[in-house]
Design a protein around this motif. Structure first.
Motif, short mmCIF file in Angstrom:
data_model
loop_
_atom_site.label_atom_id
_atom_site.label_comp_id
_atom_site.label_asym_id
_atom_site.label_seq_id
_atom_site.Cartn_x
_atom_site.Cartn_y
_atom_site.Cartn_z
N ILE A 102 30.81 50.66 71.85
CA ILE A 102 30.51 49.68 72.89
C ILE A 102 29.00 49.69 73.14
O ILE A 102 28.42 50.74 73.45
CB ILE A 102 31.26 50.01 74.19
CG1 ILE A 102 32.78 49.97 73.94
CG2 ILE A 102 30.87 49.06 75.32
CD1 ILE A 102 33.60 50.53 75.08
N THR A 135 26.74 42.02 63.80
CA THR A 135 25.91 43.01 64.50
C THR A 135 25.79 44.29 63.70
O THR A 135 26.77 44.82 63.18
CB THR A 135 26.51 43.32 65.89
OG1 THR A 135 26.54 42.12 66.66
CG2 THR A 135 25.68 44.35 66.62
N GLY A 183 20.48 44.38 70.93
CA GLY A 183 21.55 44.91 71.77
C GLY A 183 21.34 46.33 72.21
O GLY A 183 22.30 47.01 72.58
N LEU A 227 34.92 40.16 79.23
CA LEU A 227 35.04 41.06 78.08
C LEU A 227 36.43 41.67 78.03
O LEU A 227 37.20 41.59 78.99
CB LEU A 227 33.98 42.17 78.17
CG LEU A 227 32.51 41.73 78.25
CD1 LEU A 227 31.62 42.94 78.51
CD2 LEU A 227 32.09 41.02 76.98
N LYS A 242 22.09 30.27 75.04
CA LYS A 242 22.14 31.69 74.73
C LYS A 242 20.81 32.23 74.21
O LYS A 242 20.52 33.41 74.35
CB LYS A 242 23.26 31.95 73.70
CG LYS A 242 23.51 33.41 73.40
CD LYS A 242 24.64 33.57 72.39
CE LYS A 242 24.86 35.04 72.06
NZ LYS A 242 25.93 35.21 71.04
N THR A 275 24.67 53.69 72.10
CA THR A 275 26.03 53.19 71.92
C THR A 275 27.05 54.13 72.57
O THR A 275 26.98 55.35 72.39
CB THR A 275 26.35 53.01 70.43
OG1 THR A 275 25.45 52.06 69.87
CG2 THR A 275 27.78 52.53 70.22
N ASP A 330 24.63 42.42 80.32
CA ASP A 330 24.41 40.98 80.32
C ASP A 330 25.39 40.26 81.24
O ASP A 330 25.06 39.22 81.83
CB ASP A 330 24.53 40.41 78.90
CG ASP A 330 23.35 40.79 78.02
OD1 ASP A 330 22.33 41.27 78.57
OD2 ASP A 330 23.45 40.62 76.79
N GLU A 388 26.16 44.63 76.21
CA GLU A 388 27.26 43.68 76.42
C GLU A 388 27.66 43.61 77.89
O GLU A 388 27.81 42.53 78.47
CB GLU A 388 28.49 44.11 75.60
CG GLU A 388 28.44 43.85 74.13
CD GLU A 388 29.79 44.18 73.50
OE1 GLU A 388 30.67 43.30 73.49
OE2 GLU A 388 29.96 45.33 73.05
N ARG A 447 36.32 47.35 77.82
CA ARG A 447 34.89 47.35 78.15
C ARG A 447 34.64 47.30 79.67
O ARG A 447 33.48 47.25 80.10
CB ARG A 447 34.19 46.18 77.45
CG ARG A 447 33.90 46.47 75.99
CD ARG A 447 33.63 45.22 75.18
NE ARG A 447 32.97 45.49 73.92
CZ ARG A 447 33.52 46.08 72.87
NH1 ARG A 447 34.79 46.49 72.95
NH2 ARG A 447 32.84 46.28 71.76
#
Length: 505
Positions: A409, A351, A395, A466, A322, A401, A416, A413, A470
């Motif tokens: 969200i 986060t 992120g 996810l 990762k 966001t 990726d 995310e 999402r």
């Protein structure tokens, strides 16, 4: 410490070393120093309070950085890609500037008359260079706490902010991350990042300090980049993601080995992991570096090292694998914190917003002042997470966001996950207004060559990794994503286009 001292140290250490190669121009450290002294004399006699530069850079960038420093005035390279109105609007915000401009851009600005309402002092770059050779020299060491460089933010908003970087901010970055005269006599750095970006400024300062020949490629072309690496025996280079993508394509097609290249740094925006893996496999002898920083931090504040890249690429442990998606660990001179919306410091794996502190951090804007908190911490507005080993994961921007049905969200995310699908070459995920959910999730996909992806297959790919909330509400396809010169995706442009376009799949 003044910027001027970096050049003085380099000149004293090795006056005959080739410092700059830019087209037909080749300058030793002594010649660069002499030109900077003459340029400082020109600037001092102009009685300007600021120097602005509109042009492609090359040798003009280090020359104007050091000439301005030795004249005791601040320097601002302007984004030459802006419209004429955009360029003149930025120059108008600078106090009593002397404007140095490449001839091609002077014509686009309407000649000296086009700048007459802003400044009466305009010099074409070639004239500045010629006059600097014969000018009466001037040199001074500026107050370390005075402003040395002012850079305008990328301009993806209507009113770019002017970031003020002091001499102390900049030299703290250089001395904190580079060892003086540490380069080998044959070392050479290929520089193709824009002069108006912090990476361009920091490359000029840090490579000179390290004792590395600087080879400039003002207009990026992947074939010419590869040719310069070979002809100038380049040992290190810095690129942005779009450049890396095009370089990899040339390497795949041409079978080039780039035997002299030892280190290749990338940054400016997020690089898709499939591209990083392809580069690692194409150039197994090259040490890759992911450098993360901001204009307000005088450049790099975290680094994913060559060893980190190779370890992560070869690992079977998911936690180590990762790390290839991280920006590495903070440099020694920088402190970092991740905080929640109430300002509480979060622990590993949590986060929040990234805050940074250190001598190289400015956090000060013209007309606004400092935005550092009472303890000197700068709010980056980047969403971040530190893992248990201190690796930093970014992120995206907090402004990006997506709030769908009250759930926050992060676009990264989904991006990726989607970028790992074999039918996806590039992707950006954005939120658009939606009467039911507040915002809907839209995945904007650049398909892999020769592929016509199935939108539902891509949704299902996300759904497997996810939570269902999402999953993109819409998937649309584009030939390319809009980006700025450093490869950052212009999400606002995407959102505006989606608003204006009829609903797609």
């Amino acid at each position: 410490m003044s910027i001027s001292l970096l050049l003085e140290m380099a000149t004293s250490n090795d006056p005959d070393r080739t410092a700059v190669v830019s087209g037909d121009v080749r300058l030793t450290t002594q010649q660069l120093s002499d030109l900077a002294d003459g340029g400082a004399g020109l600037i001092a006699r102009s009685e300007a309070s600021h120097v602005a530069y509109v042009g492609l850079g090359g040798a003009m960038l280090p020359l104007l950085i050091f000439a301005s420093a030795r004249a005791g005035v601040a320097f601002t390279p302007i984004n030459y890609r802006l419209s004429a109105d955009g360029i003149t609007a930025l120059i108008a915000r600078l106090p009593d500037p002397l404007v140095v401009v490449d001839s091609r851009y002077l014509d686009e600005l309407g000649g000296p008359d086009g700048l007459a309402g802003i400044t009466k002092q305009v010099l074409v770059s070639d004239d500045f260079l010629a006059q600097a050779r014969d000018a009466e020299p001037a040199a001074e060491f500026a107050d370390p706490d005075s402003v040395g460089i002012v850079l305008f933010t990328s301009g993806t908003t209507s009113q770019p902010k002017a970031v003020e970087l002091t001499h102390n901010n900049l030299t703290s970055y250089v001395t904190g991350t580079v060892e003086f005269a540490s380069a080998e006599p044959t070392d050479a750095a290929l520089i193709c990042v824009p002069p108006y970006h912090i990476a361009g400024v920091s490359a000029a300062l840090s490579n000179l300090y390290a004792g590395r020949k600087m080879v400039y490629l003002p207009v990026f072309d992947p074939e010419e980049w590869v040719a310069l690496v070979d002809s100038e025996h380049v040992t290190s280079a810095t690129v942005v993601p779009t450049m890396l993508d095009r370089i990899v394509t040339v390497l795949q097609q041409g079978g080039h080995q780039l035997p002299s290249l030892r280190n290749l740094a990338y940054g400016g925006s997020k690089v898709p992991l499939p591209l990083v893996r392809a580069a690692l496999e194409l150039l197994p002898h090259v040490g890759f570096v992911n450098a993360y920083g901001l204009t307000e931090t005088s450049s790099t504040i975290a680094v994913l090292t060559p060893d980190d890249h190779r370890d992560a690429h070869a690992a079977s442990d998911p936690a180590v694998v990762k790390r290839l998606a991280s920006v590495g660990q903070p440099v020694p001179s920088i402190e970092v914190q991740v905080r929640d919306e109430n300002g509480a410091v979060l622990g590993p794996g949590e986060t929040g917003e990234l805050f940074v502190r250190g001598e190289q951090v400015s956090g000060r804007y013209t007309g606004i002042g400092s935005v550092l908190d009472e303890n000197g911490w700068f709010p980056t507005r980047d969403i971040a997470m530190l893992d248990h080993d201190g690796y930093l994961f970014i992120g995206g921007r907090s402004d990006d966001t997506i709030i769908r049905g009250g759930e926050n969200i992060a676009p990264a995310e989904l991006e990726d996950v989607l970028i790992e699908h074999s039918h996806v070459r590039d992707v950006a995920v954005v939120g658009v207004e939606d009467p039911q959910w507040g915002q809907a999730i839209v995945a904007v996909i650049v398909p892999a060559a020769g592929i016509d992806p199935d939108p539902e297959e891509l949704r299902e790919h996300v759904r497997k990794s996810l939570r269902g909330s999402r999953t993109p509400d819409r998937v649309v396809f584009r030939d390319e994503l809009p980006t700025n010169a450093t490869g950052k995706v212009l999400r606002r442009d995407i959102v505006e286009e989606l608003r204006a376009a009829p609903a797609e799949q």
